[in-house]
Design a protein around this motif. Sequence first.
Motif, PDB file in Angstrom:
ATOM      1  N   TYR A  21       0.826  -1.209   0.000  1.00 52.65           N
ATOM      2  CA  TYR A  21       0.000   0.000   0.000  1.00 52.65           C
ATOM      3  C   TYR A  21       0.864   1.265   0.000  1.00 52.65           C
ATOM      4  O   TYR A  21       0.441   2.311   0.479  1.00 52.65           O
ATOM      5  CB  TYR A  21      -0.906   0.012   1.235  1.00 52.65           C
ATOM      6  N   SER A  22       2.073   1.172  -0.556  1.00 55.83           N
ATOM      7  CA  SER A  22       2.996   2.303  -0.503  1.00 55.83           C
ATOM      8  C   SER A  22       2.499   3.507  -1.300  1.00 55.83           C
ATOM      9  O   SER A  22       2.849   4.647  -1.003  1.00 55.83           O
ATOM     10  CB  SER A  22       4.377   1.875  -1.003  1.00 55.83           C
ATOM     11  N   LYS A  23       1.678   3.275  -2.331  1.00 54.07           N
ATOM     12  CA  LYS A  23       1.192   4.373  -3.166  1.00 54.07           C
ATOM     13  C   LYS A  23      -0.123   4.958  -2.664  1.00 54.07           C
ATOM     14  O   LYS A  23      -0.620   5.930  -3.223  1.00 54.07           O
ATOM     15  CB  LYS A  23       1.029   3.893  -4.607  1.00 54.07           C
ATOM     16  N   ALA A  24      -0.707   4.365  -1.624  1.00 56.54           N
ATOM     17  CA  ALA A  24      -1.959   4.878  -1.066  1.00 56.54           C
ATOM     18  C   ALA A  24      -1.663   5.904   0.022  1.00 56.54           C
ATOM     19  O   ALA A  24      -0.684   5.776   0.762  1.00 56.54           O
ATOM     20  CB  ALA A  24      -2.793   3.729  -0.501  1.00 56.54           C
ATOM     21  N   LYS A  25      -2.514   6.916   0.136  1.00 59.37           N
ATOM     22  CA  LYS A  25      -2.279   7.973   1.125  1.00 59.37           C
ATOM     23  C   LYS A  25      -2.398   7.448   2.555  1.00 59.37           C
ATOM     24  O   LYS A  25      -1.688   7.897   3.447  1.00 59.37           O
ATOM     25  CB  LYS A  25      -3.269   9.120   0.905  1.00 59.37           C
ATOM     26  N   VAL A  56      -7.182  -4.612  15.823  1.00 56.97           N
ATOM     27  CA  VAL A  56      -8.538  -4.076  15.708  1.00 56.97           C
ATOM     28  C   VAL A  56      -9.559  -5.077  16.215  1.00 56.97           C
ATOM     29  O   VAL A  56     -10.553  -4.717  16.864  1.00 56.97           O
ATOM     30  CB  VAL A  56      -8.826  -3.696  14.247  1.00 56.97           C
ATOM     31  N   LEU A  57      -9.328  -6.360  15.941  1.00 59.23           N
ATOM     32  CA  LEU A  57     -10.255  -7.399  16.382  1.00 59.23           C
ATOM     33  C   LEU A  57     -10.348  -7.444  17.906  1.00 59.23           C
ATOM     34  O   LEU A  57     -11.437  -7.621  18.467  1.00 59.23           O
ATOM     35  CB  LEU A  57      -9.812  -8.753  15.831  1.00 59.23           C
ATOM     36  N   ALA A 109      -8.167  -1.576   7.258  1.00 55.20           N
ATOM     37  CA  ALA A 109      -9.397  -0.982   6.740  1.00 55.20           C
ATOM     38  C   ALA A 109     -10.092  -1.870   5.718  1.00 55.20           C
ATOM     39  O   ALA A 109     -11.325  -1.952   5.690  1.00 55.20           O
ATOM     40  CB  ALA A 109      -9.082   0.377   6.116  1.00 55.20           C
ATOM     41  N   THR A 110      -9.322  -2.578   4.889  1.00 53.05           N
ATOM     42  CA  THR A 110      -9.934  -3.407   3.847  1.00 53.05           C
ATOM     43  C   THR A 110     -10.816  -4.513   4.424  1.00 53.05           C
ATOM     44  O   THR A 110     -11.989  -4.632   4.044  1.00 53.05           O
ATOM     45  CB  THR A 110      -8.844  -4.000   2.931  1.00 53.05           C
ATOM     46  N   PRO A 111     -10.319  -5.370   5.332  1.00 54.98           N
ATOM     47  CA  PRO A 111     -11.224  -6.386   5.889  1.00 54.98           C
ATOM     48  C   PRO A 111     -12.349  -5.795   6.719  1.00 54.98           C
ATOM     49  O   PRO A 111     -13.457  -6.355   6.761  1.00 54.98           O
ATOM     50  CB  PRO A 111     -10.301  -7.271   6.738  1.00 54.98           C
ATOM     51  N   LEU A 112     -12.114  -4.646   7.356  1.00 55.63           N
ATOM     52  CA  LEU A 112     -13.184  -4.019   8.125  1.00 55.63           C
ATOM     53  C   LEU A 112     -14.306  -3.528   7.208  1.00 55.63           C
ATOM     54  O   LEU A 112     -15.491  -3.684   7.517  1.00 55.63           O
ATOM     55  CB  LEU A 112     -12.632  -2.850   8.946  1.00 55.63           C
ATOM     56  N   LEU A 113     -13.945  -2.951   6.085  1.00 54.91           N
ATOM     57  CA  LEU A 113     -14.966  -2.501   5.129  1.00 54.91           C
ATOM     58  C   LEU A 113     -15.729  -3.688   4.549  1.00 54.91           C
ATOM     59  O   LEU A 113     -16.954  -3.614   4.355  1.00 54.91           O
ATOM     60  CB  LEU A 113     -14.307  -1.696   4.010  1.00 54.91           C
ATOM     61  N   PHE A 118     -10.925 -15.811   7.298  1.00 55.86           N
ATOM     62  CA  PHE A 118     -11.039 -16.327   5.932  1.00 55.86           C
ATOM     63  C   PHE A 118     -10.182 -15.520   4.966  1.00 55.86           C
ATOM     64  O   PHE A 118      -9.607 -16.091   4.023  1.00 55.86           O
ATOM     65  CB  PHE A 118     -12.491 -16.316   5.456  1.00 55.86           C
ATOM     66  N   THR A 119     -10.081 -14.212   5.161  1.00 56.10           N
ATOM     67  CA  THR A 119      -9.239 -13.388   4.303  1.00 56.10           C
ATOM     68  C   THR A 119      -7.788 -13.846   4.362  1.00 56.10           C
ATOM     69  O   THR A 119      -7.062 -13.775   3.357  1.00 56.10           O
ATOM     70  CB  THR A 119      -9.348 -11.910   4.704  1.00 56.10           C
TER      71      THR A 119
END
Length: 309
Positions: A66-70, A166-167, A78-82, A117-118
């Motif tokens: 995720y180096s190019k993401a802000k 987070v879990l 955030a991805t599994p939470l969403l 599962f992810t």
Amino acid sequence: MSQALDTPPAASARPEPPETDLAALAARHGLTVSGARPPLGVYVRQLWGRRHFILAFSQAKLTAQYSKAKLGQLWQVATPLLNAAVYFFIFGLLLGARKGIPSDVYVPFLVTGVFVFTFTQSSVLAGVRAISGNLGLVRALHFPRASLPISFALQQLQQLLFSMIVLVVIMIGFRSYPDASWLLVVPALALQFVFNTGLALIFARMGSKTPDLAQLMPFVLRTWMYASGVMFSIPAMLEDKNVPAWLADVLQWNPAAVYMDLVRFALIDQYDSSYLPPHVWAFALGWAVLAGVVGFVYFWKAEERYGRG
């Protein structure tokens, strides 16, 4: 003078015939086949010798993901939470998939299922591309090729450990407080990691010759997710259905469901042993050993063919 001219040359002066057995010639001069598959025991020792590379490679991939993401590495959580929020809205609210699960338990139940599962899903998808997506590295350097799918599975484990922070917050927010049972998460995730690594090795070999497999696997994994009880309790859903007993057993004993059940049992106070199928730890161990051994041997048998052709 004539007698000297008629004398035949010495036998030792005659040239030797060329050697036609190239394998014997190479062996006589100590040459070996380039990239030949080593014996299994030697291969394991070579992998152990590359353990620092495997760890460093997995950490580098995790950092670069995720180096190019802000938001950077926050997307690991955030991805599994969403995803869990979307599944809660569709399955929990619209489709009533909370059947058999108390309302104050469903959110921890769902988030745990999505995270666990992810872990398997991402390991398989990364394994499919482990060889085909790193052909430059495979062709340029000599190293045990199993290092790549193992490092990708390790990368997914590290990402899961970030998500576990987070879990834990979610568990405490829904009144499941830390106790001795939380320690069961360690063996459960260790067994799942071995299982995931075995799958990554299997699909790495398959994906090295069939690049289109990477396009097919998301559909296969999505079907597997819906059949594994990520969003619902399998026993509760099948309670009123006229489903054959063998099908219910297959759904409960499939490895994804087994590892999710173990982590839920360890973390959620209200998720007691009544939700677990019989002999769940034996199945978790069996799946890990089966996938790990079969996957490793299956991958090793094609070691000399990776990156060629």
